[in-house]
Design a protein around this motif. Structure first.
Motif, mmCIF file in Angstrom:
data_model
loop_
_atom_site.group_PDB
_atom_site.id
_atom_site.type_symbol
_atom_site.label_atom_id
_atom_site.label_comp_id
_atom_site.label_asym_id
_atom_site.label_seq_id
_atom_site.Cartn_x
_atom_site.Cartn_y
_atom_site.Cartn_z
ATOM 1 N N ASN A 37 2.490 20.125 34.089
ATOM 2 C CA ASN A 37 3.210 20.133 32.931
ATOM 3 C C ASN A 37 3.545 21.598 32.562
ATOM 4 O O ASN A 37 2.599 22.447 32.430
ATOM 5 C CB ASN A 37 2.447 19.508 31.713
ATOM 6 C CG ASN A 37 3.392 19.662 30.391
ATOM 7 O OD1 ASN A 37 4.297 20.430 30.428
ATOM 8 N ND2 ASN A 37 2.929 18.679 29.544
ATOM 9 N N PRO A 38 4.741 22.204 33.065
ATOM 10 C CA PRO A 38 5.119 23.645 32.677
ATOM 11 C C PRO A 38 4.890 24.099 31.710
ATOM 12 O O PRO A 38 4.073 25.444 31.641
ATOM 13 C CB PRO A 38 6.884 23.600 32.950
ATOM 14 C CG PRO A 38 6.756 22.309 33.715
ATOM 15 C CD PRO A 38 5.931 21.420 33.345
ATOM 16 N N ASN A 39 4.813 23.446 30.520
ATOM 17 C CA ASN A 39 4.353 24.006 29.235
ATOM 18 C C ASN A 39 3.144 24.523 29.149
ATOM 19 O O ASN A 39 2.611 25.462 28.822
ATOM 20 C CB ASN A 39 4.407 22.935 27.883
ATOM 21 C CG ASN A 39 5.774 22.357 27.805
ATOM 22 O OD1 ASN A 39 6.659 22.838 28.257
ATOM 23 N ND2 ASN A 39 5.722 21.188 26.928
ATOM 24 N N ARG A 40 2.148 23.561 29.858
ATOM 25 C CA ARG A 40 0.743 23.962 29.884
ATOM 26 C C ARG A 40 0.547 24.889 30.702
ATOM 27 O O ARG A 40 -0.271 25.773 30.695
ATOM 28 C CB ARG A 40 0.135 22.672 30.114
ATOM 29 C CG ARG A 40 -0.085 21.708 28.920
ATOM 30 C CD ARG A 40 -0.638 20.502 29.124
ATOM 31 N NE ARG A 40 -1.990 20.382 29.960
ATOM 32 C CZ ARG A 40 -2.572 19.486 30.220
ATOM 33 N NH1 ARG A 40 -2.214 18.259 30.190
ATOM 34 N NH2 ARG A 40 -4.012 19.542 30.867
ATOM 35 N N LYS B 120 2.453 27.685 31.613
ATOM 36 C CA LYS B 120 2.501 28.951 31.125
ATOM 37 C C LYS B 120 1.508 29.272 29.972
ATOM 38 O O LYS B 120 1.001 30.337 29.902
ATOM 39 C CB LYS B 120 4.052 28.815 30.471
ATOM 40 C CG LYS B 120 4.470 30.074 30.123
ATOM 41 C CD LYS B 120 5.956 30.025 29.995
ATOM 42 C CE LYS B 120 6.279 31.508 29.818
ATOM 43 N NZ LYS B 120 7.841 31.569 29.525
ATOM 44 N N ALA B 121 1.038 28.522 29.297
ATOM 45 C CA ALA B 121 0.044 28.585 28.281
ATOM 46 C C ALA B 121 -1.494 29.082 28.979
ATOM 47 O O ALA B 121 -1.940 29.853 28.554
ATOM 48 C CB ALA B 121 -0.221 27.283 27.346
ATOM 49 N N LYS C 125 -1.052 32.507 30.185
ATOM 50 C CA LYS C 125 -1.139 33.452 29.223
ATOM 51 C C LYS C 125 -2.612 33.682 28.602
ATOM 52 O O LYS C 125 -3.019 34.630 28.529
ATOM 53 C CB LYS C 125 -0.226 33.380 28.053
ATOM 54 C CG LYS C 125 1.226 33.490 28.091
ATOM 55 C CD LYS C 125 2.044 32.875 27.211
ATOM 56 C CE LYS C 125 3.390 33.089 27.270
ATOM 57 N NZ LYS C 125 3.913 34.313 27.178
ATOM 58 N N GLU C 126 -3.289 32.340 28.450
ATOM 59 C CA GLU C 126 -4.624 32.396 28.114
ATOM 60 C C GLU C 126 -5.313 33.012 29.145
ATOM 61 O O GLU C 126 -6.244 33.961 28.849
ATOM 62 C CB GLU C 126 -5.115 30.884 27.723
ATOM 63 C CG GLU C 126 -6.412 30.771 27.553
ATOM 64 C CD GLU C 126 -7.595 30.357 28.398
ATOM 65 O OE1 GLU C 126 -8.595 30.223 28.008
ATOM 66 O OE2 GLU C 126 -7.044 29.706 29.454
#
Lengths: 399, 349, 291
Positions: free
Chosen positions: A83-86, A88-89, A92-93
């Motif tokens: 899931n691209p949202n995740r 990216k998160a 960053k994390e």
């Protein structure tokens, strides 16, 4: 007075040089390098999650051998569920909170694409993404190094093998209707165009599709005598089953994402026999020294994992990264690492020869072909037929 | 004290003094947030804000008007693609492209509202589901929108200011989110909002008292699609890359879950639902790293399950949380909030 | 080609029909759309797989065991979760089934991993019968068709002629009244869920034997089954089965003659068009609710 000035200048110059030399590089200490990876451990693409776990075992092995230049690797594996949202998160994390040094591998085009601008902006090393999409290395990005052979290149190699060696006249292409499948289709079309030939049929399949009867009918009607597959294992299995039922028997060929021959043989109930497929890494029963060593590492650190191609691909995809870190020596600043990576020439681990240069970021351009041949092994006194790859060629390169 | 004495009390934005205070405190906190938090947290909040916008839109349709939709990922995709296409192909500035993208999405919402005039329940669910699937399929075919390869978002320019940080995007998204939340709250207190609720409670009765069903049902779909489209347009920039795959059916289902878990027919509920579900989606992946629970789960995996499958625990926990919330409170998180408020109202007596 | 496309369409339609039957059974008594249907079936298929390959049971014993598991699972989920819902509204119940779906998916992936598995089945999909003109149908297709039709008839008789079946219908029409008439609504619901899970499990066995077994196995068949059920009218057993066949045939014809890419999408378009003409599906009576 003058002496003092000179002394001050020298000290200042040293300090500046020192800062440039030993300036704190994020994620690296004298004893540790932090490396992260995202990979789908859950969800529809979890099958490829083995890559990320393989990398973990490889790092365990390296750490047991004393690490790289005295530095142990601290590995962060995060599940993004494709899931691209995740994704990216996670990027960053890992970069901002865990303060990692760089990223290894990473499965999937959409997740990778969502992260790429961030990686470029922050100048983070990223080596060995586990897809053969050309986005990563064309155009060239300074810190991003591809390993996986490009899908179009591989499709070209398969197509020319079908025409030249097997003497097939009508080639058809069965592909997943997305970036991955289209990449293969492009390569196949390119090769056919070069030879002034036409594709007999191109048949796309949607990710969620489970019924392939009409797909088979299309191929059959076109009369293709060789079909190249660029799909998920699930669709390859349904395709072969449906084709067998409807009495359609061309020469099947498959891309390297379907090169897990033992698994494919099993889930196609033996229909995988005779399949010719591309490979980006040694076959699982290879007796090369490295492969044996890695296999032993798997048995030691992750005994429950299956020794499939995507598991040890997790080793192979990071080999060049490890080699680059080795060559970069004590100074792991990004510039120095990139310079060290650019010295890799025909570096070979368990995959094809890898070359980088100032103008080249695509590591492997070669694949080899293998054919599935059943073999018999004894398990608990019972004969079991399993799929085994027989090497057909050496590492093949596009001319 | 819940007694409303005249109409103006019912429609005014804030009911009481403490509410004014809390609203100001909230706005202040939101304004200070990007200065205090790291980029990762700002990104998370950006995602939450976008999901809040979508949840508000969907709640208008599901919670207020009583129409189900399993296709909102389609509107989300339309908003995202339309905004990008208007900027890249027509060169429009972001601040014009975004609302236009929303209106294009609203247009599709109106179209989907037409079959909804005759359908309800599972029939409407299937129609909207088909809509969501069709949109992604068609987007995959449109090569000028990147086809299956996807589309990279262009640089975000607002009056010459290039937004390229998460804090910058926060500064764009959060005011839009607050404005839309305020707008929805106002809408639900007007004649239109009451017409929606009347349709939800009984569409035939609503028609009998003079609510024009055709008009209000399609309007509900259009407004809902507008909100979702705006959310999609913002999402394209938060993510930086969109492909048809980004808008799969699970996205639609998660939107619905946000609305129901948050609380049907409540603005505050939508906000709480979107925030909770987004947070769970991002953070549950690390459940194996929790103290005590992590090692316990690993041991359990070794004994009964598989270690490589351990991350799937997040699905089990996610599902369980959703189930438990609905079991104990049909109004979702909003219901919990109301009950807590009532419980403390007479405290300490 | 036409003949083969229609035959294959009916064959695949039979699996949709089975899933549709499973959804209809639950909808008939409680009006709940069950999103966990597919994964309940998937889990049962995994249990069958486990009994076959890990415990070395024979087909009869393994499938019986897995069907028993399916029934127990369905009944348990109803008893433990859906019945516990306080003042449930329909959307809430749907979201509960969605949560259950995620839990079951998580449990199956946690236990069996993501690798595809081959699902052994006693009937072959490669033994084919020629129907004339080169049109073939496999043994497995025939079995699937047979199971779908047999279950449809059995369920039809069950709902029409047994006391329990009538009680189920009564429960759907008015729970309160049913309870006043002495029907133990809770038990009826549990039984419904068990039966539905049983039918779903049959579908999963048959689908897994042509597909590969993994946790994502039943997601698409569930959506297709749901569509077929809606097409047939959501409460009609005959409608569900015919809906499945129509869906399978339309998809295959469109895929064969027009575009394989838009095959699944066209099925939805057809359904929406049909629903615009008949808003309650093909085979259900359209009730206008009282105000």
């Amino acid at each position: 007075m003058k002496k003092l000035l000179v002394l001050t200048l020298v000290i200042a110059a040293l300090a500046v040089a020192g800062a440039a030399w030993a300036g704190p590089v994020q994620g690296v200490t004298d004893t540790e390098i932090k490396i992260g990876q995202w990979g789908p451990q859950t969800g529809p693409a979890a099958l490829w999650g083995a890559v990320a776990r393989g990398t973990g075992v490889y790092f365990d092995l390296l750490n047991a051998e004393g690490g790289i230049n005295g530095r142990k690797i601290k590995y962060f594996l995060r599940d993004d569920g494709y899931n691209p949202n995740r994704t990216k998160a996670i990027a960053k994390e890992l970069w901002e909170q865990e303060k990692i040094w760089g990223f290894a591998c990473g499965v999937g085009t959409s997740p990778g694409m969502a992260v790429m601008p961030y990686i470029i902006k922050n100048n983070i090393p990223w080596v060995g993404m586990a897809t053969g999409s050309p986005h990563w290395t064309q155009p060239l990005k300074k810190t991003i190094f591809g390993v996986y052979p490009l899908y179009p290149d591989e499709a070209q190699i398969l197509t020319s093998y079908a025409i030249d060696t097997l003497g097939k006249k009508k080639i058809a292409f069965f592909y997943q209707n997305d970036d991955y499948g289209k990449g293969g289709l492009d390569g196949c079309l390119r090769e056919l165009k070069k030879r002034g030939m036409k594709l007999a049929a191109d048949v796309p399949v949607e990710v969620g599709e489970t019924d392939l009867a009409s797909h088979v009918m299309k191929l059959k009607k076109a009369g293709a005598d060789a079909v190249i597959m660029w799909v998920y294992p699930k669709h390859a299995a349904i395709m072969l089953g449906t084709a067998a039922k409807l009495g359609y028997r061309p020469q099947w060929m498959a891309c390297s994402t379907l090169s897990d021959v033992a698994l494919m043989f099993k889930i196609t109930k033996g229909l995988w026999k005779g399949m010719i497929f591309g490979n980006f890494a040694e076959l699982p029963d290879s007796t090369s020294k490295l492969m044996l060593k890695y296999h032993r590492a798997q048995q030691k650190y992750a005994p429950k994992e299956r020794w499939g191609v995507f598991f040890y691909a997790g080793f192979g995809f990071v080999e060049p990264m490890v080699e680059g870190i080795k060559r970069a020596g004590k100074d792991l600043s990004v510039d120095n690492f990139v310079k060290a990576m650019e010295t890799l020439k025909d570096f070979q681990g368990i995959m094809g020869p890898i070359t980088y240069s100032a103008e080249r970021r695509q590591g492997i351009k070669q694949v080899f072909l293998a054919k599935c041949e059943p073999d018999i092994m004894m398990v608990k006194g019972k004969k079991i037929t399993y799929g085994k790859g027989k090497r057909l060629s050496d590492w093949l390169k596009l001319d | 004290m819940d007694m409303k004495r005249d109409y103006y009390e019912d429609i005014r934005l804030l009911d009481s003094g403490p509410q004014v205070f809390w609203l100001i405190a909230l706005i202040a906190a939101l304004a200070l947030f990007p200065f205090l938090a790291g980029s990762y947290h700002i990104y998370t909040v950006n995602l939450m804000a976008i999901h809040v916008i979508v949840a508000l839109g969907l709640n208008l349709l599901v919670g207020y008007t009583g129409q189900i939709s399993l296709g909102h990922a389609g509107f989300f995709a339309i908003g995202a693609y339309a905004t990008l296409a208007l900027m890249q192909n027509l060169g429009l500035p972001f601040l014009i492209a975004l609302p236009l993208g929303g209106f294009i999405s609203a247009g599709f919402g109106f179209l989907l509202g037409l079959p909804a005039l005759r359908l309800e329940g599972p029939y409407l669910a299937i129609a909207t589901l088909g809509f969501g699937l069709t949109i992604t399929q068609i987007l995959g075919r449109l090569d000028f929108l990147g086809g299956h390869m996807g589309l990279q978002s262009p640089a975000l320019n607002i009056f010459g200011w290039t937004v390229d940080s998460d804090a910058g995007r926060y500064a764009v998204i959060m005011p839009i989110c607050l404005f839309l939340a305020w707008g929805l709250r106002n809408l639900t207190k007007t004649r239109v909002g009451r017409a929606f609720v009347a349709i939800r409670d009984s569409d035939i009765a609503a028609e009998c008292i003079g609510v024009n069903l055709t008009y209000y049902k399609t309007l509900a779909f259009a407004v809902s699609a507008f909100y979702t489209g705006i959310g999609g347009g913002l999402m394209a920039f938060v993510l930086g890359f969109i492909s048809p795959h980004t808008f799969n059916i699970m996205v639609s289902i998660m939107f619905l879950a946000m609305v129901v878990v948050g609380g049907l027919g409540s603005v505050l509920g939508s906000v709480m639902g979107a925030v909770l579900i987004t947070w769970l989606q991002l953070e549950l992946a690390r459940i194996g790293e929790l103290p005590y629970l992590g090692p316990l789960l690993t041991e359990l995996s070794k004994q009964v399950f598989t270690v490589s499958g351990l991350p799937n625990v997040q699905y089990v926990v996610f599902g369980l949380i959703m189930v438990l919330i609905i079991i104990f409170e049909p109004l979702g998180l909003y219901g919990f909030w109301i009950r807590t408020k009532i419980y403390w109202r007479t405290w300490p007596f | 080609m036409l003949g083969q496309l229609i035959t294959s369409g009916i064959a695949i339609g039979a699996t949709y029909a089975l899933m549709a039957l499973a959804m209809v059974i639950i909808y008939k008594t409680s009006e709940v759309l069950n999103f966990a249907q597919g994964d309940m079936a998937m889990l049962s298929a995994f249990v069958a797989y486990m009994l076959l390959s890990d415990y070395g049971l024979g087909f009869t014993a393994a499938f019986t065991g897995a069907l028993a598991f399916a029934f127990a699972l369905g009944a348990f989920l109803e008893f433990a979760f859906l019945r516990r819902a306080k003042e449930p509204n329909l959307l809430g119940l749907i979201i509960i089934t969605l949560g259950l779906e995620m839990m079951l998916y998580g449990i199956a992936s946690w236990r069996w991993g993501a690798d595809q598995k081959d699902f052994p089945f006693p009937v072959s999909d490669f033994e084919v019968h020629d129907l004339g003109g080169g049109v073939v149908i496999s043994d497995l297709n025939l079995v699937t068709l047979g199971v779908a039709c047999a279950l449809m008839i059995l369920l039809f008789l069950f709902f029409r002629y047994t006391k329990v079946g009538v009680a189920m219908k009564a429960t759907q029409q008015n729970q309160q009244a049913a309870r006043l008439m002495g029907i133990r609504v809770g038990r009826i619901m549990m039984l419904t869920w068990g039966m539905s899970a049983l039918v779903g499990a049959c579908a999963a066995f048959l689908i897994a034997s042509t597909d590969t077994l993994d946790p994502n196995l039943m997601w698409t068949p569930q959506l297709k089954g749901f569509s077929a059920a809606v097409l047939g009218g959501m409460t009609s057993l005959v409608g569900a089965v015919l809906g499945g066949f129509i869906l399978g045939v339309v998809e295959n014809l469109f895929g064969g003659y027009v575009s394989v890419e838009f095959k699944s999408v066209v099925a939805f378009a057809v359904i929406v068009l049909i629903l615009c003409v008949k808003p309650s599906g093909l085979f259900a009576k359209h009730y206008v609710r009282k105000v």
